[in-house]
Design a protein around this motif. Sequence first.
Motif, PDB file in Angstrom:
ATOM      1  N   ARG A  37      -4.036 -10.052 -21.680  1.00 49.26           N
ATOM      2  CA  ARG A  37      -4.921  -9.114 -21.668  1.00 49.26           C
ATOM      3  C   ARG A  37      -4.377  -7.629 -20.809  1.00 49.26           C
ATOM      4  N   ALA A  38      -3.010  -7.485 -20.501  1.00 50.38           N
ATOM      5  CA  ALA A  38      -2.562  -6.600 -19.921  1.00 50.38           C
ATOM      6  C   ALA A  38      -2.307  -5.734 -21.153  1.00 50.38           C
ATOM      7  N   GLU A  39      -3.295  -5.075 -21.666  1.00 50.67           N
ATOM      8  CA  GLU A  39      -2.994  -4.004 -22.725  1.00 50.67           C
ATOM      9  C   GLU A  39      -2.961  -2.504 -22.242  1.00 50.67           C
ATOM     10  N   ASN A  40      -1.991  -2.338 -21.729  1.00 48.72           N
ATOM     11  CA  ASN A  40      -1.834  -0.949 -21.008  1.00 48.72           C
ATOM     12  C   ASN A  40      -0.202  -0.600 -20.988  1.00 48.72           C
ATOM     13  N   PRO A  41       0.230   0.510 -21.002  1.00 47.65           N
ATOM     14  CA  PRO A  41       1.790   0.789 -21.122  1.00 47.65           C
ATOM     15  C   PRO A  41       2.459   0.317 -19.920  1.00 47.65           C
ATOM     16  N   GLU A  42       1.771   0.099 -18.704  1.00 43.78           N
ATOM     17  CA  GLU A  42       2.334  -0.322 -17.248  1.00 43.78           C
ATOM     18  C   GLU A  42       2.411  -1.777 -17.088  1.00 43.78           C
ATOM     19  N   LEU A  43       1.938  -2.386 -18.190  1.00 46.25           N
ATOM     20  CA  LEU A  43       1.654  -4.034 -18.150  1.00 46.25           C
ATOM     21  C   LEU A  43       1.239  -4.439 -16.672  1.00 46.25           C
ATOM     22  N   ALA A  44       0.320  -3.783 -16.328  1.00 44.26           N
ATOM     23  CA  ALA A  44      -0.261  -3.874 -15.091  1.00 44.26           C
ATOM     24  C   ALA A  44      -1.740  -4.536 -15.067  1.00 44.26           C
ATOM     25  N   PRO A  45      -1.950  -5.661 -14.507  1.00 42.04           N
ATOM     26  CA  PRO A  45      -3.518  -6.383 -14.481  1.00 42.04           C
ATOM     27  C   PRO A  45      -4.380  -5.424 -14.272  1.00 42.04           C
ATOM     28  N   THR A  46      -5.813  -5.601 -14.712  1.00 45.48           N
ATOM     29  CA  THR A  46      -6.775  -4.779 -14.591  1.00 45.48           C
ATOM     30  C   THR A  46      -7.912  -5.416 -14.082  1.00 45.48           C
ATOM     31  N   GLU A  47      -9.191  -4.857 -13.856  1.00 41.31           N
ATOM     32  CA  GLU A  47     -10.309  -5.560 -13.435  1.00 41.31           C
ATOM     33  C   GLU A  47     -10.695  -6.576 -13.988  1.00 41.31           C
ATOM     34  N   LEU A  48     -10.219  -6.585 -15.373  1.00 39.74           N
ATOM     35  CA  LEU A  48     -10.721  -7.800 -16.199  1.00 39.74           C
ATOM     36  C   LEU A  48      -9.941  -9.136 -15.507  1.00 39.74           C
ATOM     37  N   HIS A  49      -8.588  -8.758 -15.368  1.00 40.50           N
ATOM     38  CA  HIS A  49      -7.637  -9.871 -14.722  1.00 40.50           C
ATOM     39  C   HIS A  49      -8.452 -10.221 -13.405  1.00 40.50           C
ATOM     40  N   SER A  50      -8.837  -9.458 -12.399  1.00 40.03           N
ATOM     41  CA  SER A  50      -9.575  -9.668 -11.086  1.00 40.03           C
ATOM     42  C   SER A  50     -10.664 -10.558 -11.200  1.00 40.03           C
ATOM     43  N   GLU A  51     -11.496 -10.161 -12.202  1.00 39.96           N
ATOM     44  CA  GLU A  51     -13.064 -10.963 -12.457  1.00 39.96           C
ATOM     45  C   GLU A  51     -12.268 -12.524 -13.195  1.00 39.96           C
ATOM     46  N   TYR A  52     -11.381 -12.536 -13.833  1.00 44.69           N
ATOM     47  CA  TYR A  52     -11.148 -13.842 -14.703  1.00 44.69           C
ATOM     48  C   TYR A  52     -10.490 -14.784 -13.318  1.00 44.69           C
ATOM     49  N   TYR A  53      -9.677 -14.344 -12.619  1.00 41.58           N
ATOM     50  CA  TYR A  53      -9.109 -15.222 -11.549  1.00 41.58           C
ATOM     51  C   TYR A  53     -10.208 -15.480 -10.505  1.00 41.58           C
ATOM     52  N   ARG A  54     -11.065 -14.432 -10.173  1.00 39.11           N
ATOM     53  CA  ARG A  54     -12.078 -14.632  -9.017  1.00 39.11           C
ATOM     54  C   ARG A  54     -13.047 -16.142  -9.703  1.00 39.11           C
ATOM     55  N   GLN A  55     -13.417 -15.692 -10.707  1.00 42.87           N
ATOM     56  CA  GLN A  55     -14.252 -16.860 -11.569  1.00 42.87           C
ATOM     57  C   GLN A  55     -13.735 -18.457 -11.409  1.00 42.87           C
ATOM     58  N   ARG A  56     -12.250 -18.346 -11.012  1.00 37.25           N
ATOM     59  CA  ARG A  56     -11.685 -19.933 -10.990  1.00 37.25           C
ATOM     60  C   ARG A  56     -11.070 -19.982  -9.642  1.00 37.25           C
ATOM     61  N   ALA A  57     -11.406 -19.335  -8.900  1.00 36.39           N
ATOM     62  CA  ALA A  57     -10.970 -19.558  -7.339  1.00 36.39           C
ATOM     63  C   ALA A  57     -11.382 -20.779  -6.778  1.00 36.39           C
ATOM     64  N   GLY A  58     -12.191 -21.508  -7.257  1.00 36.49           N
ATOM     65  CA  GLY A  58     -12.589 -22.827  -6.814  1.00 36.49           C
ATOM     66  C   GLY A  58     -11.549 -23.879  -6.995  1.00 36.49           C
ATOM     67  N   ALA A  59     -10.582 -23.541  -7.731  1.00 30.94           N
ATOM     68  CA  ALA A  59      -9.423 -24.349  -7.680  1.00 30.94           C
ATOM     69  C   ALA A  59      -8.729 -24.520  -6.260  1.00 30.94           C
ATOM     70  N   GLY A  60      -8.062 -25.771  -6.088  1.00 29.48           N
ATOM     71  CA  GLY A  60      -7.378 -25.785  -4.840  1.00 29.48           C
ATOM     72  C   GLY A  60      -6.323 -24.645  -4.672  1.00 29.48           C
ATOM     73  N   LEU A  61      -5.597 -24.586  -6.081  1.00 29.35           N
ATOM     74  CA  LEU A  61      -4.566 -23.567  -5.866  1.00 29.35           C
ATOM     75  C   LEU A  61      -4.474 -22.968  -7.580  1.00 29.35           C
ATOM     76  N   ILE A  62      -4.339 -21.706  -7.665  1.00 27.94           N
ATOM     77  CA  ILE A  62      -4.217 -20.895  -9.028  1.00 27.94           C
ATOM     78  C   ILE A  62      -2.500 -20.644  -9.307  1.00 27.94           C
ATOM     79  N   VAL A  63      -2.192 -20.741 -10.312  1.00 27.95           N
ATOM     80  CA  VAL A  63      -0.889 -20.196 -10.788  1.00 27.95           C
ATOM     81  C   VAL A  63      -0.862 -19.159 -11.676  1.00 27.95           C
ATOM     82  N   SER A  64      -0.764 -18.160 -11.359  1.00 28.71           N
ATOM     83  CA  SER A  64      -0.823 -16.977 -12.393  1.00 28.71           C
ATOM     84  C   SER A  64      -0.228 -17.108 -13.551  1.00 28.71           C
ATOM     85  N   GLU A  65      -0.715 -16.485 -14.624  1.00 25.55           N
ATOM     86  CA  GLU A  65       0.024 -16.500 -15.893  1.00 25.55           C
ATOM     87  C   GLU A  65       1.549 -16.022 -15.296  1.00 25.55           C
TER      88      GLU A  65
END
Length: 400
Positions: A37-65
């Motif tokens: 989902r990092a569809e930008n020249p900088e290959l940087a995460p976006t607000e979409l990434h923030s929301e995606y991981y926030r939604q799943r923060a109930g996990a004991g641990l998240i390991v990012s992509e």
Amino acid sequence: MSLPLRTAKQPLLDPYDLGDGLTLRNRVVMAPMTRARAENPELAPTELHSEYYRQRAGAGLIVSEGTWISAGAIGAVHVPGMYSEEQARAWREVTSAVHAEGGAIFAQLAHTGAASHPDFHQGRLPVAPSAVNPGGTVFTPNGLTHVVTPRALSVSQIAEVVEQYRSAAVNAKLAGFDGVELHAQRGYLIAQFLNPALNLRTDAYGGTAEGRARFLFEVIDAVVGVWGPHRVGVKFAPHQVLGESAEASPEVLAVHEYVAARLDDHPLAYLHLMMTRQPNVRVTAEQRLESLGLFRPLYRGTLIANAGLDQESGNAVIGEGLADLVSFAALFISNPDLPRRFAHRLPLADSDRETFYQGGPRGYTDYPPAADAVAVPSPTSSTGTTESSTGTTEPHGASL
């Protein structure tokens, strides 16, 4: 309608002390999954990434992509990096969103090595331990393309790559992550060094299990030097096949056994054991027991079991002492509140495979949490848990 209380103890829902003051709220880990989902020249995460991981923060641990440690590490489209200040600033928005929900998140650091293509590198060949074509295809900006024979790294260039891992680890710390995981599976650079069929070197980085593992342990030392004890994990896949093979090479398995035993002497956060044999083929119960039975005695630190596990089997392997934590991939795509669903035995939603690697918000942040509901009937088991109707094997390419 209020949710029912749990009626049976579930090991998956117990807290866990990962070390260095980091206590996980439960033992459910969100596995690293490439979502492109990092569809930008900088290959940087976006607000979409923030929301995606926030939604799943109930996990004991998240390991990012998986995140690229350098521009030379790139081998897939729209995957974010960890090698620039701009990327680190953008990742801080992600980690802040997770922490605001009480979650913990590690960054996975990756280098594709030979599993890349000149299309990503202005026509230059990708790098590898040896000039051996690993076979297979890769999706580049110009479409699906066969990989090529890479160029072998010199000893001085190996040192440069180790420094890139160290620098990416610094950026991950600046970005507010709680730790990092080293991607050492799925035929990427570290796994290529571990594989006798891809590493034909006769110098200090080849020839024996110790030599083939040297690169990995140099990377571990560099990254632990940044993060300190109990904040660095390693994920490997000792059974994973290469090319058209039906079974993993005994030589590859032997190198991984050597690595697991040596990792016991390092102050890691965990060893993440990916039990997959073939892409998109579900691990059987027998294969799972074979993997855990082999590696649990070799590595006495925190062990995360990955692939072929659902709620019932996840509770079982923890309850039996075969693993300390269990990671789930596809289930977290369509069930952002997965630990809550486990706790209250709520139905699990199916995911749309067509949106795994494309689609913007669709199939990414638009899966809703379960509505308040009465617990559904479930099969009886020794742990009193529900067996998932959805497999947990990671999507192909989802574990960068």
